[in-house]
Scaffold this active site. Structure first.
Site, PDB file in Angstrom:
ATOM      1  N   ASP A 119      44.033  46.597  63.809  1.00 48.10           N
ATOM      2  CA  ASP A 119      43.609  47.958  64.885  1.00 48.10           C
ATOM      3  C   ASP A 119      45.120  48.910  64.732  1.00 48.10           C
ATOM      4  OD1 ASP A 119      41.304  45.793  66.233  1.00 48.10           O
ATOM      5  OD2 ASP A 119      42.652  45.202  67.568  1.00 48.10           O
ATOM      6  N   ASP A 141      35.499  48.466  67.232  1.00 47.46           N
ATOM      7  CA  ASP A 141      35.300  48.402  68.285  1.00 47.46           C
ATOM      8  C   ASP A 141      34.806  48.893  68.963  1.00 47.46           C
ATOM      9  OD1 ASP A 141      36.991  45.903  67.772  1.00 47.46           O
ATOM     10  OD2 ASP A 141      39.291  47.268  67.909  1.00 47.46           O
TER      11      ASP A 141
END
Length: 165
Positions: A119, A141
């Site tokens: 991330d 995401d």
């Protein structure tokens, strides 16, 4: 293969390629691990976060067995979504499902490669001297969220929804 299904496959491929390319570039070219947090705008930073859990870091302490179970669950979910996409007749639904599939595969590749999801995107706002931050996320995401939004739009405003009583 119907035209909407082709669009779903293209959406999945684009989401997957953009996700993996961004992560590889940030890890090995930009070297975000060495740089640390990089301020891009007053409200957006690039940061490196290794997410060993699922959404929002849930179940992050499950170890290798938990990781294997999560990957198996994800594989089943991808197959179910692909069947749904193959049976879908609307563009919004197939593109939405394609984005979800591409994002899920992108994060699964991370889990297999690194044992965690990469991330890197952090949005934040400073209000009255206090900083409020969103969760750190990645392009996979974002593709999943946009895909879910497309499915919701299709179910509420699509041709089938309009005909429903």
């Amino acid at each position: 293969m119907t035209s909407p299904v082709r669009l779903g496959i293209v959406a999945a491929a684009v989401a997957l390629v953009l996700d993996q390319a961004s992560k590889l570039w940030l890890l090995y070219v930009f070297d975000i691990a060495r740089r640390g947090a990089v301020r891009v705008t007053p409200f957006f930073d690039l940061v490196l976060a290794w997410n060993t859990g699922i959404s929002y870091g849930w179940f992050s302490d499950q170890g290798p067995v938990g990781q294997a179970i999560m990957l198996a669950f994800k594989a089943v979910a991808i197959v179910v979504l692909a069947i749904w996409m193959a049976r879908s007749t609307t563009r919004f639904a197939t593109i939405g499902l394609g984005l979800i599939i591409g994002g899920a595969i992108g994060n699964a590749i991370d889990r297999l490669s690194y044992g965690a999801v990469v991330d890197f995107a952090l949005f934040h706002a400073e209000i009255a001297g206090k900083t409020y931050s969103w969760y750190v996320f990645n392009l996979a995401d974002a593709a999943i969220v946009v895909g879910v939004a497309a499915l919701l739009y299709d179910s509420l405003f699509g041709a089938h929804a309009v005909k429903a009583p």
